[in-house]
Design an enzyme around this catalytic site. Sequence first.
Site, PDB file in Angstrom:
ATOM      1  N   GLU A 212     -11.765   7.893  -5.401  1.00  0.00           N
ATOM      2  CA  GLU A 212     -11.843   7.155  -4.141  1.00  0.00           C
ATOM      3  C   GLU A 212     -12.913   7.704  -3.204  1.00  0.00           C
ATOM      4  O   GLU A 212     -12.921   7.399  -2.017  1.00  0.00           O
ATOM      5  CB  GLU A 212     -10.471   7.131  -3.474  1.00  0.00           C
ATOM      6  CG  GLU A 212      -9.449   6.434  -4.360  1.00  0.00           C
ATOM      7  CD  GLU A 212      -8.070   6.303  -3.737  1.00  0.00           C
ATOM      8  OE1 GLU A 212      -7.879   6.798  -2.611  1.00  0.00           O
ATOM      9  OE2 GLU A 212      -7.192   5.706  -4.383  1.00  0.00           O
ATOM     10  N   GLU A 296       2.622   9.430   3.230  1.00  0.00           N
ATOM     11  CA  GLU A 296       2.967   8.368   2.291  1.00  0.00           C
ATOM     12  C   GLU A 296       3.618   8.955   1.047  1.00  0.00           C
ATOM     13  O   GLU A 296       3.194   9.997   0.549  1.00  0.00           O
ATOM     14  CB  GLU A 296       1.685   7.614   1.922  1.00  0.00           C
ATOM     15  CG  GLU A 296       1.856   6.502   0.916  1.00  0.00           C
ATOM     16  CD  GLU A 296       0.515   5.922   0.513  1.00  0.00           C
ATOM     17  OE1 GLU A 296       0.408   5.453  -0.642  1.00  0.00           O
ATOM     18  OE2 GLU A 296      -0.429   5.950   1.329  1.00  0.00           O
ATOM     19  N   LYS A 348      -0.159  -3.515  -0.841  1.00  0.00           N
ATOM     20  CA  LYS A 348      -1.132  -3.662  -1.930  1.00  0.00           C
ATOM     21  C   LYS A 348      -0.888  -5.014  -2.588  1.00  0.00           C
ATOM     22  O   LYS A 348       0.170  -5.222  -3.188  1.00  0.00           O
ATOM     23  CB  LYS A 348      -0.960  -2.550  -2.966  1.00  0.00           C
ATOM     24  CG  LYS A 348      -1.327  -1.155  -2.465  1.00  0.00           C
ATOM     25  CD  LYS A 348      -0.989  -0.111  -3.526  1.00  0.00           C
ATOM     26  CE  LYS A 348      -1.482   1.265  -3.148  1.00  0.00           C
ATOM     27  NZ  LYS A 348      -1.000   2.301  -4.098  1.00  0.00           N
ATOM     28  N   HIS A 376      -6.363  -0.411  -0.563  1.00  0.00           N
ATOM     29  CA  HIS A 376      -7.103  -0.640  -1.800  1.00  0.00           C
ATOM     30  C   HIS A 376      -6.299  -0.066  -2.972  1.00  0.00           C
ATOM     31  O   HIS A 376      -5.179   0.406  -2.807  1.00  0.00           O
ATOM     32  CB  HIS A 376      -8.464   0.060  -1.718  1.00  0.00           C
ATOM     33  CG  HIS A 376      -8.354   1.561  -1.620  1.00  0.00           C
ATOM     34  ND1 HIS A 376      -9.407   2.413  -1.834  1.00  0.00           N
ATOM     35  CD2 HIS A 376      -7.305   2.384  -1.326  1.00  0.00           C
ATOM     36  CE1 HIS A 376      -9.029   3.671  -1.690  1.00  0.00           C
ATOM     37  NE2 HIS A 376      -7.755   3.677  -1.385  1.00  0.00           N
ATOM     38  N   LYS A 399      -6.382   1.737   4.454  1.00  0.00           N
ATOM     39  CA  LYS A 399      -6.948   2.862   3.706  1.00  0.00           C
ATOM     40  C   LYS A 399      -7.740   2.294   2.540  1.00  0.00           C
ATOM     41  O   LYS A 399      -7.235   1.475   1.770  1.00  0.00           O
ATOM     42  CB  LYS A 399      -5.882   3.869   3.275  1.00  0.00           C
ATOM     43  CG  LYS A 399      -4.980   3.488   2.144  1.00  0.00           C
ATOM     44  CD  LYS A 399      -4.259   4.738   1.639  1.00  0.00           C
ATOM     45  CE  LYS A 399      -3.468   4.463   0.391  1.00  0.00           C
ATOM     46  NZ  LYS A 399      -2.883   5.669  -0.190  1.00  0.00           N
TER      47      LYS A 399
END
Length: 439
Positions: A212, A296, A348, A376, A399
């Site tokens: 990422e 998270e 998502k 994403h 994010k």
Amino acid sequence: MTISKVHSRYVYDSRGNPTVEVDVTTENGLFRAIVPSGASTGINEAMELRDGDKSKWQGKGVTKAVDNVNKTIAPHLIKSGLDEKNQEEIDSFLLKLDGTPNKRSLGANAILGVSLAVAKAGAAAKQVPLYRHIADISKSKQDKYVLPVPFQNVLNGGSHAGGSLAFQEFMIAPTNAPSFSEALRIGSEVYHHLKSLTKSKYGQSAGNVGDEGGVAPDIETPEEALDLIVASIEKAGYKGKVSIALDVASSEFYKDGKYDLDFKNPNSDKSKWLSGDQLADLYESLIDNYPIISIEDPFSEEDWDAWSNFYPKVASKLQIVGDDLTVTNPIFIKKAIEKKAANALLLKVNQIGTLTESIKAAQLAFSDKWGVMVSHRSGETEDHIIADIVVGLRTGQIKTGAPSRSERLAKLNQILRIEQELGDDAVYSGKGFHTAQNL
């Protein structure tokens, strides 16, 4: 107006794996969507259809999903005569055509590609930007649009990187910035300082990036990673102005009811595995010592008790985000609300499989005053639809990786364009990111 052609093909994602691309054609032109894919996935996610033929793409081919679009969805959708502006009706049609709870018949990747391409066609038919079309169908406020805080994953660990670091994502969040564009500039500056510090401390190869875009040094503990980020924030001149968020992705290292922070080592010492309570103690220590505003997946999606025990201790201090726990699915969001396990949803679109279902998941979360962070996936593409989704749904937070790798920047650059287009008709969520619906 109706859809005249639907065509799918396989293309490649940012990991070099095949993924589904769908073109939907109407009298207004051709509209294209590409489906992303995750590495750390929840056990309850909608079914991503892969070929399983190990002789090609290591079993990760998507020719079956592509065929399902071209041979099943396309003829039925064209014959239906449904209007591309009616997203909910078309998504409902796709779900009935599949006929299974988790989309295993046609594949969530096949269905989602069509759903997202249809959304783009619908916006064009109305002659409005995609974010406005999404705001219309979700009935979001449009007096002023809300631009999100970019949660930027600047240091990668877990399943997204090599090295022994268990936690998957360490993000910076410029909540004190006056605008989205300034937040992005601040994030970019901190990121470059982080790269320099990482190289000087761990060697040139430590500046190599993970899936990422974040740096992926061989770090062992979360404290070491956080110290590096705090030092980078200070070096960039933003001490006290940039917050930190974590995506632990703890389901990845949950074994036999415990948490193995050395899970990448096949010979890890079982006596050092942590209970849910011990892991919670670690989080509380980190919260006390670092400017953390969001965590998270602090626990496994199977460890509901750990979530419910942790929530009352820290919910007043920060955002607790469900990803693997809730998988953008109303069934699990309701369960998390009832059990008081979290106070924010990671949204998502490919976890649930259609745009309409994603919108309904967000609305359910909002109904209990949860925050919603649009996300994403680690296997991304140049498609930037989530930028329009985050603005259209007014969630106030996104994010989408580090300010590095073009598949990540595609989304952030699209929000820059939207910011410029909207001008005074948009506000930056900033410190109000968790309650952006109220801005």
